[in-house]
Write a protein that holds these residues in place. Structure first.
Motif, PDB file in Angstrom:
ATOM      1  N   ALA A  42       0.856  -1.183   0.000  1.00 35.36           N
ATOM      2  CA  ALA A  42       0.000   0.000   0.000  1.00 35.36           C
ATOM      3  C   ALA A  42       0.895   1.238   0.000  1.00 35.36           C
ATOM      4  CB  ALA A  42      -0.900   0.002   1.230  1.00 35.36           C
ATOM      5  N   ILE A  43       0.784   2.039  -1.036  1.00 34.14           N
ATOM      6  CA  ILE A  43       1.653   3.206  -1.205  1.00 34.14           C
ATOM      7  C   ILE A  43       0.769   4.444  -1.311  1.00 34.14           C
ATOM      8  CG2 ILE A  43       3.315   4.301  -2.739  1.00 34.14           C
ATOM      9  CD1 ILE A  43       4.317   1.570  -3.467  1.00 34.14           C
ATOM     10  N   THR A  44       1.184   5.512  -0.640  1.00 35.40           N
ATOM     11  CA  THR A  44       0.419   6.759  -0.698  1.00 35.40           C
ATOM     12  C   THR A  44       0.557   7.400  -2.083  1.00 35.40           C
ATOM     13  OG1 THR A  44       2.267   8.077   0.100  1.00 35.40           O
ATOM     14  CG2 THR A  44       0.777   7.159   1.765  1.00 35.40           C
ATOM     15  N   ALA A  45      -0.329   8.324  -2.361  1.00 37.75           N
ATOM     16  CA  ALA A  45      -0.337   8.977  -3.673  1.00 37.75           C
ATOM     17  C   ALA A  45       0.933   9.791  -3.904  1.00 37.75           C
ATOM     18  CB  ALA A  45      -1.564   9.872  -3.803  1.00 37.75           C
ATOM     19  N   ALA A  49       3.576   9.109  -6.898  1.00 36.49           N
ATOM     20  CA  ALA A  49       3.937  10.143  -7.869  1.00 36.49           C
ATOM     21  C   ALA A  49       5.453  10.276  -7.997  1.00 36.49           C
ATOM     22  CB  ALA A  49       3.323  11.478  -7.460  1.00 36.49           C
ATOM     23  N   VAL A  50       6.150  10.229  -6.865  1.00 39.43           N
ATOM     24  CA  VAL A  50       7.615  10.309  -6.899  1.00 39.43           C
ATOM     25  C   VAL A  50       8.195   9.098  -7.611  1.00 39.43           C
ATOM     26  CG1 VAL A  50       9.689  10.276  -5.468  1.00 39.43           C
ATOM     27  CG2 VAL A  50       7.800  11.772  -4.866  1.00 39.43           C
ATOM     28  N   LEU A  51       7.654   7.915  -7.356  1.00 44.94           N
ATOM     29  CA  LEU A  51       8.137   6.704  -8.029  1.00 44.94           C
ATOM     30  C   LEU A  51       7.914   6.775  -9.528  1.00 44.94           C
ATOM     31  CD1 LEU A  51       7.023   3.870  -5.587  1.00 44.94           C
ATOM     32  CD2 LEU A  51       9.335   4.673  -6.024  1.00 44.94           C
ATOM     33  N   LYS A  52       6.780   7.299  -9.945  1.00 40.11           N
ATOM     34  CA  LYS A  52       6.506   7.412 -11.383  1.00 40.11           C
ATOM     35  C   LYS A  52       7.482   8.364 -12.053  1.00 40.11           C
ATOM     36  CE  LYS A  52       1.696   6.103 -11.600  1.00 40.11           C
ATOM     37  NZ  LYS A  52       0.333   6.485 -11.911  1.00 40.11           N
TER      38      LYS A  52
END
Length: 71
Positions: A42-45, A49-52
């Motif tokens: 479970a990853i926060t938004a 966004a940083v990962l993308k």
């Protein structure tokens, strides 16, 4: 000796021009991998966004290629 360097330079130029006709296959896929971190945890938004922005271009099967990839 000067002739040798000219021959090497011409050979390298021809080799570079020939390489322009052989392209590797592009890495384009819309399928989410089974090992994707977003499907496992479970990853926060904000983190997503940083990962993308930071990681997905190299670590997923849908790369966004820069303009100079055709050179």
């Amino acid at each position: 000796m000067k002739l040798f360097f000219k021959c090497v330079l011409v050979f390298l130029l021809v080799a570079f021009l020939v390489m322009q006709f052989f392209r590797p296959q592009e890495n384009l896929s819309s399928i989410v991998a089974i090992n994707d971190i977003t499907s496992k945890y479970a990853i926060t938004a904000g983190v997503c966004a940083v990962l993308k922005i930071s990681c997905n271009n190299f670590h997923v099967n849908n790369s966004k290629y820069p303009w100079y990839k055709n050179i």
